[in-house]
Design a protein around this motif. Structure first.
Motif, mmCIF file in Angstrom:
data_model
loop_
_atom_site.group_PDB
_atom_site.id
_atom_site.type_symbol
_atom_site.label_atom_id
_atom_site.label_comp_id
_atom_site.label_asym_id
_atom_site.label_seq_id
_atom_site.Cartn_x
_atom_site.Cartn_y
_atom_site.Cartn_z
ATOM 1 N N ASN A 95 71.755 23.207 37.030
ATOM 2 C CA ASN A 95 71.609 22.930 35.597
ATOM 3 C C ASN A 95 70.322 22.154 35.304
ATOM 4 O OD1 ASN A 95 74.032 24.188 35.210
ATOM 5 N ND2 ASN A 95 75.217 22.312 34.938
ATOM 6 N N LEU A 96 69.931 21.275 36.244
ATOM 7 C CA LEU A 96 68.703 20.500 36.051
ATOM 8 C C LEU A 96 67.484 21.406 35.928
ATOM 9 C CD1 LEU A 96 69.044 17.407 38.423
ATOM 10 C CD2 LEU A 96 68.839 17.385 35.928
ATOM 11 N N GLY A 97 67.596 22.591 36.551
ATOM 12 C CA GLY A 97 66.498 23.553 36.472
ATOM 13 C C GLY A 97 66.200 23.981 35.040
ATOM 14 N N PHE A 98 67.233 23.945 34.174
ATOM 15 C CA PHE A 98 67.043 24.339 32.778
ATOM 16 C C PHE A 98 66.276 23.268 31.990
ATOM 17 C CE2 PHE A 98 71.059 26.602 33.899
ATOM 18 C CZ PHE A 98 70.524 27.883 33.848
ATOM 19 N N PHE A 99 66.175 22.053 32.597
ATOM 20 C CA PHE A 99 65.490 20.960 31.911
ATOM 21 C C PHE A 99 64.148 20.652 32.569
ATOM 22 C CE2 PHE A 99 70.086 20.207 31.398
ATOM 23 C CZ PHE A 99 70.178 20.163 30.007
ATOM 24 N N SER A 100 63.547 21.666 33.197
ATOM 25 C CA SER A 100 62.316 21.429 33.957
ATOM 26 C C SER A 100 61.187 20.877 33.083
ATOM 27 C CB SER A 100 61.868 22.723 34.655
ATOM 28 O OG SER A 100 61.708 23.748 33.688
ATOM 29 N N ASN A 101 61.220 21.213 31.809
ATOM 30 C CA ASN A 101 60.157 20.739 30.914
ATOM 31 C C ASN A 101 60.546 19.477 30.139
ATOM 32 O OD1 ASN A 101 58.454 22.900 31.581
ATOM 33 N ND2 ASN A 101 59.521 24.246 30.137
ATOM 34 N N ALA A 102 61.778 19.015 30.364
ATOM 35 C CA ALA A 102 62.248 17.840 29.626
ATOM 36 C C ALA A 102 61.732 16.552 30.284
ATOM 37 C CB ALA A 102 63.773 17.824 29.581
ATOM 38 N N LYS A 103 61.609 15.492 29.497
ATOM 39 C CA LYS A 103 61.165 14.199 30.020
ATOM 40 C C LYS A 103 62.294 13.563 30.839
ATOM 41 C CE LYS A 103 57.892 13.244 26.282
ATOM 42 N NZ LYS A 103 57.533 12.318 25.198
ATOM 43 N N ASP A 104 61.893 12.654 31.755
ATOM 44 C CA ASP A 104 62.880 12.007 32.635
ATOM 45 C C ASP A 104 63.879 11.162 31.869
ATOM 46 O OD1 ASP A 104 61.798 13.183 34.799
ATOM 47 O OD2 ASP A 104 60.549 11.474 35.387
ATOM 48 N N ASP A 105 63.462 10.663 30.669
ATOM 49 C CA ASP A 105 64.380 9.807 29.914
ATOM 50 C C ASP A 105 65.208 10.603 28.902
ATOM 51 O OD1 ASP A 105 62.394 10.515 28.194
ATOM 52 O OD2 ASP A 105 61.918 8.481 27.493
ATOM 53 N N VAL A 111 69.295 14.955 30.625
ATOM 54 C CA VAL A 111 68.826 14.909 32.011
ATOM 55 C C VAL A 111 69.414 13.697 32.728
ATOM 56 C CG1 VAL A 111 66.811 14.668 33.506
ATOM 57 C CG2 VAL A 111 66.713 16.166 31.519
ATOM 58 N N LEU A 112 69.364 12.554 32.052
ATOM 59 C CA LEU A 112 69.906 11.325 32.643
ATOM 60 C C LEU A 112 71.394 11.476 32.943
ATOM 61 C CD1 LEU A 112 68.116 8.592 30.486
ATOM 62 C CD2 LEU A 112 67.712 9.123 32.898
ATOM 63 N N ASN A 113 72.120 12.110 32.016
ATOM 64 C CA ASN A 113 73.560 12.304 32.212
ATOM 65 C C ASN A 113 73.835 13.159 33.446
ATOM 66 O OD1 ASN A 113 76.398 12.250 31.461
ATOM 67 N ND2 ASN A 113 76.137 14.376 30.849
#
Length: 400
Positions: free
Chosen positions: A357-367, A371-373
């Motif tokens: 699932n993290l792969g879907f947020f590859s362009n999202a910021k770390d904060d 992503v944090l969840n």
């Protein structure tokens, strides 16, 4: 003359059309297709279209010759490029063949290690095929080298599995012998001898390696049935409560009541309560439900302490498992081990899903909250997995 002039005019128009089409071909993407159509145009020019007026004849032919030369030049350049490209592909394929030929399988001793090597070689095979296609004349020598390197690997692999097959047949013979012993003991009333013998063959069974898959389930079912038949009889005869056993029951019931009334406690007092419970002696089989009640009280006391998650979980687990070992409930211990393995598999699958699932947020910021969840949940699962691993290690250390 009028008819001849008209004929010259029509022929000129047709030849100009051919020149126009040839100029289009000179800019076409596919050089080979362009060259083939150019041959057709030359045939039409020579065989199907008559002469043009003498004063334009040379000029028209020169235009057609010039565009023809363009296409020929492009074709020659294309073949030079292809030759260079083919050499690059050959070099890449030969490099892959060299890696495949040098692949070391000498340290592979288990199916798991060979499975990993098979996956590695399959990746090299895919690299080889993805490197590009070659004309047959250029590919044959490279292909023969590739086949030889692949054959070398497959020969080593087949040799291992041939030996393993022989070893699995030997393991099958050993396990069939253990089944015969279990069958001969399941009706025994020499409880001490038979119990020790049953424990030994159960331990021996665990240490014998794999058997051919087609026999695995069947022989395990037979072995388990014989062992269960004996231990069911063994526990049944132990269920008759003697005077001494009744005293243990009464003492444990009274102790259980004192724990229920416990208001203040520490880790040390909880461990002391567990120790006292064990010292009071084993419960008869038909009142084992008292063990469950005691374990619930221990869980309640532990949850009220300021201990970390792992320590509380392990203290609860050790309390239950040690209780099963003390009462020689080996079937429950086996089931507990299967349960722990199952939970480990479930946790690993959950972690893999979350990491995917993290792969879907590859362009999202770390904060990013999402992503944090997900990352927090992955860390929680890692903690859970470590606890389950610790539980499995504890079970494996038990001698039963």
């Amino acid at each position: 003359n009028d008819f001849r002039d008209l004929d010259f005019k029509n022929n000129l128009e047709e030849k100009l059309k051919i020149i126009l089409r040839a100029e289009e071909l000179a800019a076409a993407a596919d050089v080979n297709d362009a060259f083939k159509e150019l041959q057709d145009l030359h045939k039409i020019w020579k065989e199907d279209i008559g002469p043009v007026a003498k004063e334009v004849r040379e000029d028209v032919w020169q235009k057609f010759s010039a565009v023809t030369k363009k296409i020929h030049d492009r074709r020659h350049e294309h073949f030079r490029d292809m030759k260079s490209k083919y050499q690059e592909i050959i070099n890449e394929k030969l490099a892959i063949v060299a890696r495949l030929d040098a692949y070391d399988t000498s340290k592979n001793k288990t199916h798991k290690e060979w499975r990993s090597s098979i996956d590695d070689v399959e990746k090299l095979r895919q690299e080889y095929f993805n490197a590009g296609k070659l004309p047959y004349a250029k590919s044959e020598e490279v292909w023969l080298k590739f086949k030889a390197a692949t054959k070398k690997f497959n020969s080593a692999k087949n040799h291992f599995y041939k030996d393993e097959k022989s070893e699995q047949q030997e393991n099958l013979k050993k396990k069939l012998a253990l089944i015969e012993i279990a069958e001969s003991l399941k009706e025994s009333e020499d409880w001490n001898m038979a119990t020790e013998a049953m424990k030994k063959i159960q331990s021996d069974w665990k240490h014998i390696g794999h058997v051919p898959r087609k026999f695995s389930d069947d022989i395990w079912t037979k072995f388990k049935a014989a062992c269960n038949a004996y231990f069911d009889r063994y526990h049944e005869q132990k269920n008759a409560i003697s005077k001494e056993q009744q005293e243990v029951v009464d003492a444990k019931k009274a102790f259980l009541e004192t724990i229920k009334e416990e208001k203040t406690h520490t880790k040390e007092t909880v461990l002391e309560a567990i120790s006292t419970w064990k010292e009071l002696g084993p419960l008869p089989r038909d009142v084992r439900h008292l063990e469950g009640k005691f374990n619930k009280q221990i869980d309640r006391l532990l949850e009220g302490l300021s201990l970390d998650k792992k320590e509380v979980s392990m203290l609860k687990f050790v309390n239950v498992v040690d209780g099963l070992l003390a009462t020689e409930d080996f079937r429950r211990l086996d089931s507990e081990q299967l349960f722990v393995r199952k939970k480990m598999d479930e946790v690993v699958k959950e972690m893999q899903q979350l990491e995917n699932n993290l792969g879907f947020f590859s362009n999202a910021k770390d904060d990013n909250p999402l992503v944090l969840n997900v990352k927090n949940r992955v860390e929680e699962f890692k903690e859970d997995l470590e606890i389950w691993k610790e539980k499995l290690r504890y079970l494996r250390k038990l001698d039963y």
